[in-house]
Write a protein that holds these residues in place. Structure first.
Motif, mmCIF file in Angstrom:
data_model
loop_
_atom_site.group_PDB
_atom_site.id
_atom_site.type_symbol
_atom_site.label_atom_id
_atom_site.label_comp_id
_atom_site.label_asym_id
_atom_site.label_seq_id
_atom_site.Cartn_x
_atom_site.Cartn_y
_atom_site.Cartn_z
ATOM 1 N N GLY A 13 11.235 5.258 -12.807
ATOM 2 C CA GLY A 13 10.531 5.280 -11.499
ATOM 3 C C GLY A 13 9.010 5.674 -11.589
ATOM 4 O O GLY A 13 8.467 5.842 -10.407
ATOM 5 N N PHE A 14 8.646 6.126 -12.563
ATOM 6 C CA PHE A 14 7.281 6.626 -12.553
ATOM 7 C C PHE A 14 5.936 5.845 -13.131
ATOM 8 O O PHE A 14 4.949 5.850 -13.163
ATOM 9 C CB PHE A 14 7.284 7.963 -13.458
ATOM 10 N N LEU A 15 6.696 4.672 -13.698
ATOM 11 C CA LEU A 15 5.826 3.689 -14.689
ATOM 12 C C LEU A 15 5.480 2.485 -13.593
ATOM 13 O O LEU A 15 6.065 2.172 -12.830
ATOM 14 C CB LEU A 15 6.445 3.252 -15.675
ATOM 15 N N GLY A 16 4.147 2.037 -13.708
ATOM 16 C CA GLY A 16 3.683 0.899 -12.989
ATOM 17 C C GLY A 16 2.835 1.357 -11.910
ATOM 18 O O GLY A 16 2.964 2.056 -11.105
ATOM 19 N N GLY A 17 1.815 0.342 -11.464
ATOM 20 C CA GLY A 17 1.140 0.352 -10.567
ATOM 21 C C GLY A 17 0.407 -0.820 -10.082
ATOM 22 O O GLY A 17 0.322 -1.687 -10.852
ATOM 23 N N PRO A 18 -0.316 -1.026 -9.018
ATOM 24 C CA PRO A 18 -1.052 -2.361 -8.576
ATOM 25 C C PRO A 18 -2.384 -2.492 -9.290
ATOM 26 O O PRO A 18 -2.734 -1.721 -10.227
ATOM 27 C CB PRO A 18 -1.335 -2.087 -7.138
ATOM 28 N N SER A 19 -2.659 -3.532 -9.303
ATOM 29 C CA SER A 19 -4.021 -4.007 -9.946
ATOM 30 C C SER A 19 -5.166 -3.455 -9.460
ATOM 31 O O SER A 19 -4.928 -2.707 -8.632
ATOM 32 C CB SER A 19 -4.024 -5.758 -10.025
ATOM 33 N N ALA A 20 -6.301 -3.689 -10.071
ATOM 34 C CA ALA A 20 -7.307 -2.777 -9.545
ATOM 35 C C ALA A 20 -7.787 -3.319 -8.311
ATOM 36 O O ALA A 20 -8.455 -2.412 -7.627
ATOM 37 C CB ALA A 20 -8.702 -3.402 -10.668
ATOM 38 N N SER A 21 -7.789 -4.499 -8.181
ATOM 39 C CA SER A 21 -8.300 -4.964 -6.750
ATOM 40 C C SER A 21 -7.274 -4.229 -5.058
ATOM 41 O O SER A 21 -7.910 -4.418 -4.391
ATOM 42 C CB SER A 21 -8.266 -6.765 -6.484
ATOM 43 N N ARG A 64 -6.485 -1.093 -5.396
ATOM 44 C CA ARG A 64 -6.578 0.308 -5.249
ATOM 45 C C ARG A 64 -8.047 0.545 -4.420
ATOM 46 O O ARG A 64 -9.114 0.390 -4.619
ATOM 47 C CB ARG A 64 -6.956 0.677 -6.766
ATOM 48 N N SER A 65 -7.741 1.452 -3.350
ATOM 49 C CA SER A 65 -8.611 1.436 -2.217
ATOM 50 C C SER A 65 -9.383 3.001 -2.352
ATOM 51 O O SER A 65 -10.545 3.042 -2.009
ATOM 52 C CB SER A 65 -8.013 1.516 -0.919
ATOM 53 N N VAL A 66 -8.769 3.761 -3.177
ATOM 54 C CA VAL A 66 -9.510 5.052 -3.305
ATOM 55 C C VAL A 66 -10.194 5.167 -4.583
ATOM 56 O O VAL A 66 -9.622 4.706 -5.740
ATOM 57 C CB VAL A 66 -8.267 6.300 -3.286
ATOM 58 N N SER A 83 -5.159 4.839 -6.099
ATOM 59 C CA SER A 83 -6.597 5.076 -6.744
ATOM 60 C C SER A 83 -7.149 4.340 -7.840
ATOM 61 O O SER A 83 -6.240 4.217 -8.846
ATOM 62 C CB SER A 83 -6.704 6.974 -7.111
ATOM 63 N N LYS A 84 -8.459 4.172 -8.007
ATOM 64 C CA LYS A 84 -8.917 3.563 -9.236
ATOM 65 C C LYS A 84 -9.104 4.855 -10.475
ATOM 66 O O LYS A 84 -8.736 4.413 -11.603
ATOM 67 C CB LYS A 84 -10.599 2.997 -8.944
ATOM 68 N N PHE A 85 -9.738 5.722 -10.062
ATOM 69 C CA PHE A 85 -9.805 6.946 -11.111
ATOM 70 C C PHE A 85 -8.887 8.091 -10.581
ATOM 71 O O PHE A 85 -9.058 8.543 -9.337
ATOM 72 C CB PHE A 85 -11.130 7.307 -11.121
ATOM 73 N N CYS A 86 -8.456 8.614 -11.545
ATOM 74 C CA CYS A 86 -7.482 9.892 -11.328
ATOM 75 C C CYS A 86 -8.148 11.040 -12.054
ATOM 76 O O CYS A 86 -8.287 11.264 -13.398
ATOM 77 C CB CYS A 86 -5.919 9.825 -11.737
ATOM 78 N N LEU A 87 -8.643 12.179 -11.267
ATOM 79 C CA LEU A 87 -9.368 13.311 -11.725
ATOM 80 C C LEU A 87 -8.239 14.336 -12.455
ATOM 81 O O LEU A 87 -7.137 14.565 -12.100
ATOM 82 C CB LEU A 87 -10.073 14.026 -10.775
#
Length: 492
Positions: free
Chosen positions: A317-325, A327-329, A376-380
């Motif tokens: 349940g923690f793996l995966g995410g949308p493509s770069a396009s 990601r709005s933040v 998010s694009k980048f995670c601090l």
């Protein structure tokens, strides 16, 4: 620790420290007399400190992870020379080709073990300029690796011959046990996985390349340390007593002065625990989440362990995410005050009202932390009180490019992975310039970085049972690399 045993007086150690550019395999043979043994270990430790101070531990800005000063003890001489070696993996002369077994005696099991490592070094060296090995599961390729072919060959050699002996001494809950559902989950997961493993674990210590000390620092803190006492001596005594027990029962600790032994800890007190026994922190391989070079973490001998917060004991349940396009933040961080770096981050960005920089102590009610990672694009990933942060792996799991903000931190598996190809490193001094730094990364560059995050994710995944190239195997591979970098002689 006791050093008066016959095993100690009759055994010799040869440690030849080599650079860990990927899987650097060419060394300089060192020969020492029993009287020089302790002196050489001391010099080896000092040379490592010099490397860390001179080359800033792990220089990811160069074409190689770092350069190493290697100790060379000359035969028939009491002189010890520090040799600076640059790119020895390209050296056409391989000192390891010299015969190191006296012809007057038969090959021992240790001789055969070292001969196998010699063959592995040669195979890895040949792979650097050779053809890519085939693999039914995964073929490492791309700029995420310092040298993908060398890493792949090293991994295959590890699978073919690497053996770990786990000491059976010690009782649960402090030994052979650890947490599997917390920020310290890697302690319990690794201990459990190696103890039930049939491929790498050997029950015959004579066949082992390395020896695992199966104590959990988390459990030492929970069951041995008296809370709020600030008295570390009970933990120190427990570890010292354990090393005394295994060094008296078996010859292996004294044979190498602990150099072919390793401990593993994700607790903040892991480094401090290793200081309980001098040879444990000077010679042994320490696998630590708290990979802080300012606290004597030595990347040419120690292993940086990823900190993974398994809240449920599983990555499901923690793996995966949308493509770069999608990601709005631009950048995201949520977390409380925990160390000076986070304080600086929050001071500059928490109240900036910049919609691109979502930096806050607490998320609004109903907002999902993991959904924010996926938006998010980048995670601090700033360090807290200690250098490691579970946010790095959380970012990787969700396809968010991690931004490492820390001092003196060595990222996990840096001898294999080129972190600059899939992450951003920002110094603490540059926190005020954070948005400018991220905005200078073009859309094309970002898409490439984000795809690479997805490609290297397998190396941080936790599976039960473990899968090839996952975090369990990468930890073992890091230990395997360190074992390739020295030799152990017996005194026969």
């Amino acid at each position: 620790m006791r050093r008066g045993s016959k095993a100690y007086s009759s055994m010799k150690l040869l440690l030849s420290l080599l650079p860990l550019i990927l899987v650097a395999v060419v060394g300089i043979v060192s020969v020492m007399s029993p009287n020089e043994r302790e002196k050489n270990v001391k010099l080896r430790s000092e040379a490592v400190v010099e490397v860390v101070n001179t080359h800033n531990a792990f220089n990811l800005s160069s074409s190689t992870p770092f350069l190493v000063h290697t100790i060379q003890t000359l035969p028939q001489s009491n002189e010890t020379e520090v040799v600076n070696i640059s790119k020895p993996w390209l050296n056409s002369t391989d000192p390891w080709n010299e015969t190191y077994v006296p012809r007057s005696r038969k090959l021992s099991t240790l001789d055969r073990t070292e001969a196998g490592l010699l063959q592995a070094r040669a195979a890895i060296r040949d792979a650097i300029d050779g053809n890519q090995a085939q693999d039914p599961d995964y073929v490492p390729i791309g700029p995420m690796y310092w040298n993908a072919k060398a890493f792949h060959r090293s991994y295959l050699e590890m699978e073919k011959q690497f053996k770990v002996f786990v000491y059976e001494e010690g009782e649960i809950p402090v030994f052979h046990n650890g947490p599997c559902k917390s920020i310290y989950s890697m302690e319990g997961n690794f201990i459990h996985a190696i103890e039930i493993n049939e491929q790498f674990r050997t029950r015959d210590p004579e066949k082992a390349h390395v020896f695992f000390l199966p104590f959990s620092v988390v459990m030492l803190v929970r069951f041995v340390y008296l809370r709020d006492s600030r008295d570390f001596s009970p933990i120190r005594k427990t570890v010292t007593d354990y090393v005394n027990v295994i060094s008296e029962k078996y010859p292996y600790w004294n044979r190498s002065l602990g150099a072919d032994h390793f401990m593993l800890s994700c607790h903040d007190w892991g480094p401090e625990t290793s200081f309980s026994v001098p040879y444990l922190h000077e010679n042994s391989i320490r696998v630590l989440c708290n990979a802080n070079t300012s606290e004597r973490f030595n990347p040419s001998k120690d292993v940086s362990l990823p900190e993974i917060n398994l809240q449920t004991g599983s990555i499901h349940g923690f793996l995966g995410g949308p493509s770069a396009s999608r990601r709005s933040v631009l950048a995201f961080f949520a977390g409380g005050l925990h160390g000076h770096i986070r304080s600086i981050l929050l001071e500059h960005w928490e109240n900036s009202k910049d919609q691109d920089m979502m930096v806050q102590k607490y998320l609004p009610k109903g907002v999902s932390y993991y959904e924010m990672l996926r938006k998010s694009k980048f995670c601090l990933c700033p360090s807290g009180y200690e250098v490691a942060s579970p946010r790095i792996v959380e970012a990787i799991y969700t396809g968010c490019v991690p931004v490492l903000i820390s001092d003196h931190y060595v990222p996990p598996f840096s001898d294999v992975l080129n972190w600059k190809s899939f992450s951003v490193e920002v110094s603490v001094e540059d926190i005020p310039k954070l948005k400018d730094i991220l905005m200078r990364i073009t859309p094309t560059q970002y898409i490439r970085m984000q795809r690479r995050v997805g490609q290297i994710r397998r190396h941080f995944e936790v599976h039960s049972p473990p899968k090839r190239f996952d975090v369990f195997h990468m930890i073992l591979h890091s230990v395997w690399l360190r074992r390739l970098n020295f030799r152990v002689y017996d005194g026969q």
